[in-house]
Design an enzyme around this catalytic site. Structure first.
Site, PDB file in Angstrom:
ATOM      1  N   HIS A  60       0.852  -1.194   0.000  1.00 55.34           N
ATOM      2  CA  HIS A  60       0.000   0.000   0.000  1.00 55.34           C
ATOM      3  C   HIS A  60       0.882   1.235   0.000  1.00 55.34           C
ATOM      4  O   HIS A  60       2.111   1.136   0.107  1.00 55.34           O
ATOM      5  CB  HIS A  60      -0.974  -0.007   1.185  1.00 55.34           C
ATOM      6  CG  HIS A  60      -0.336   0.037   2.529  1.00 55.34           C
ATOM      7  ND1 HIS A  60       0.461  -0.974   3.026  1.00 55.34           N
ATOM      8  CD2 HIS A  60      -0.402   0.970   3.520  1.00 55.34           C
ATOM      9  CE1 HIS A  60       0.857  -0.664   4.246  1.00 55.34           C
ATOM     10  NE2 HIS A  60       0.361   0.511   4.574  1.00 55.34           N
ATOM     11  N   HIS A  62       1.197   3.904   2.051  1.00 52.93           N
ATOM     12  CA  HIS A  62       1.666   4.617   3.239  1.00 52.93           C
ATOM     13  C   HIS A  62       3.190   4.679   3.217  1.00 52.93           C
ATOM     14  O   HIS A  62       3.868   3.733   2.784  1.00 52.93           O
ATOM     15  CB  HIS A  62       1.171   3.939   4.519  1.00 52.93           C
ATOM     16  CG  HIS A  62      -0.235   4.305   4.863  1.00 52.93           C
ATOM     17  ND1 HIS A  62      -1.025   3.575   5.724  1.00 52.93           N
ATOM     18  CD2 HIS A  62      -1.016   5.348   4.449  1.00 52.93           C
ATOM     19  CE1 HIS A  62      -2.211   4.144   5.841  1.00 52.93           C
ATOM     20  NE2 HIS A  62      -2.229   5.222   5.075  1.00 52.93           N
ATOM     21  N   ASP A  64       5.713   4.397   5.236  1.00 56.00           N
ATOM     22  CA  ASP A  64       6.641   3.429   5.831  1.00 56.00           C
ATOM     23  C   ASP A  64       6.704   2.124   5.045  1.00 56.00           C
ATOM     24  O   ASP A  64       7.406   1.193   5.448  1.00 56.00           O
ATOM     25  CB  ASP A  64       6.277   3.167   7.296  1.00 56.00           C
ATOM     26  CG  ASP A  64       4.836   2.725   7.505  1.00 56.00           C
ATOM     27  OD1 ASP A  64       3.994   3.023   6.644  1.00 56.00           O
ATOM     28  OD2 ASP A  64       4.550   2.081   8.533  1.00 56.00           O
ATOM     29  N   HIS A 140      -7.237  -1.938   5.488  1.00 59.99           N
ATOM     30  CA  HIS A 140      -6.462  -0.916   6.200  1.00 59.99           C
ATOM     31  C   HIS A 140      -7.127   0.433   5.928  1.00 59.99           C
ATOM     32  O   HIS A 140      -8.216   0.489   5.359  1.00 59.99           O
ATOM     33  CB  HIS A 140      -5.017  -0.974   5.707  1.00 59.99           C
ATOM     34  CG  HIS A 140      -4.063  -0.172   6.537  1.00 59.99           C
ATOM     35  ND1 HIS A 140      -4.100  -0.147   7.910  1.00 59.99           N
ATOM     36  CD2 HIS A 140      -3.023   0.633   6.166  1.00 59.99           C
ATOM     37  CE1 HIS A 140      -3.130   0.634   8.356  1.00 59.99           C
ATOM     38  NE2 HIS A 140      -2.472   1.127   7.330  1.00 59.99           N
ATOM     39  N   ASP A 210      -0.165  -4.297   6.672  1.00 58.69           N
ATOM     40  CA  ASP A 210      -1.083  -3.580   7.559  1.00 58.69           C
ATOM     41  C   ASP A 210      -2.541  -3.984   7.313  1.00 58.69           C
ATOM     42  O   ASP A 210      -3.058  -3.860   6.197  1.00 58.69           O
ATOM     43  CB  ASP A 210      -0.946  -2.072   7.347  1.00 58.69           C
ATOM     44  CG  ASP A 210       0.453  -1.581   7.671  1.00 58.69           C
ATOM     45  OD1 ASP A 210       1.356  -2.426   7.787  1.00 58.69           O
ATOM     46  OD2 ASP A 210       0.631  -0.365   7.816  1.00 58.69           O
TER      47      ASP A 210
END
Length: 301
Positions: A60, A62, A64, A140, A210
């Site tokens: 995904h 994000h 991190d 998520h 996640d």
């Protein structure tokens, strides 16, 4: 099958705590899974050859899990890479990378391809004669999917003694290993089961990035050799899971138990915790064969 943890922590990178990135070696392939900040430094530290990475899987968008990707691609350019590179990820990954390359005036010396997904059902991303890679739909705060890496059944093992007793020429060995019976000149059929034994059990790896606790992934990952499942929180902070769309170590263990996986690997730890053994202890109360991901740790199956 060999898994190298390059980073396994959540949110921001810290000293000796890199965000998510992994290298999976399977059937001659070297797959990079997620690419948080500092990934290329971790690759160098773990002596991974950049040129062998031809497929990158992003769960995904994000930071991190993806902010190390543009730096890695830029380094590939500086090294005059010529091998093709394919990036698999959610819709938007292509735009994210290409706009950065465009604004920086960077041109790749290699073919850069993207395979985007926006479908919440399992999709085959990559397949060859030896393995298959499929998405695992997760839940998520933004569109997210994990990845299931599966070896295909290999050849059967040849029983040399049996083949010699039947005076079978070596030229027929390959077909026998592939499962064919042997037919003698007089028409007598020697069953393959008398000439071979079962081949190696195909290995498989499920990467569940996640996500909230999501039981409907269990049928897809049942009996995998190893499962990596995020465990951002301990049970004491389970009340944060619904808001942040993350899981606890106990919840990861419940998924592992329901899916009867071989080994559970925990990761994506919140920075609020200092003792990671607490994650193992919590998970092992539900699923005994639990391991902790740690930066630089290598798992071989």
């Amino acid at each position: 099958m060999k898994l190298t943890i390059l980073g396994c922590h959540s949110a921001t990178p810290r000293d000796n705590a890199r965000p998510t990135a992994q290298i999976l070696e399977m059937k001659g392939h070297l797959f990079l899974i997620d690419c948080g900040e500092g990934t290329q430094m971790a690759l160098r530290k773990n002596r991974v050859k950049f040129a062998r990475i031809k497929h990158i899987f992003i769960s995904h968008l994000h930071g991190d899990h993806v902010y190390g990707l543009i730096g890695l691609i830029s380094t590939f350019c500086l090294l005059s890479r010529d091998a093709d590179l394919t990036i698999y990820g959610p819709k938007g990954i292509k735009e994210l990378i290409l706009i950065q390359l465009k604004l920086a005036g960077v041109y790749t010396s290699f073919s850069l391809r993207f395979r985007e997904s926006e479908i919440n059902t399992p999709q085959i991303l990559l397949e060859d004669d030896s393995l298959q890679v499929t998405t695992i739909p997760l839940e998520h705060r933004i569109f997210t999917h994990g990845f299931l890496f599966q070896e295909k059944p290999g050849d059967r093992h040849l029983d040399i003694v049996a083949c010699q007793e039947y005076e079978i020429e070596k030229a027929y060995y390959r077909k026998i290993k592939q499962g064919h019976d042997y037919v003698k000149e007089n028409g007598e059929v020697i069953p393959n089961t008398e000439l071979t034994t079962d081949g190696d059990q195909p290995k498989s790896y499920a990467f569940c990035s996640d996500t909230v606790y999501k039981e409907d992934i269990v049928p897809q990952i049942t009996d995998v050799t190893a499962l990596y499942h995020e465990s951002t929180f301990l049970k004491s902070h389970e009340h944060l899971c619904e808001k942040t769309k993350h899981s606890t170590a106990e919840q990861a263990a419940k998924i592992a138990k329901k899916a009867t996986v071989g080994t559970l690997i925990l990761g994506h730890y919140s920075s609020r915790y200092g003792d990671y053994e607490l994650f193992r202890k919590e998970a092992q109360e539900v699923f005994e064969k639990t391991e902790l991901a740690m930066d630089g740790k290598v798992f071989e199956f």
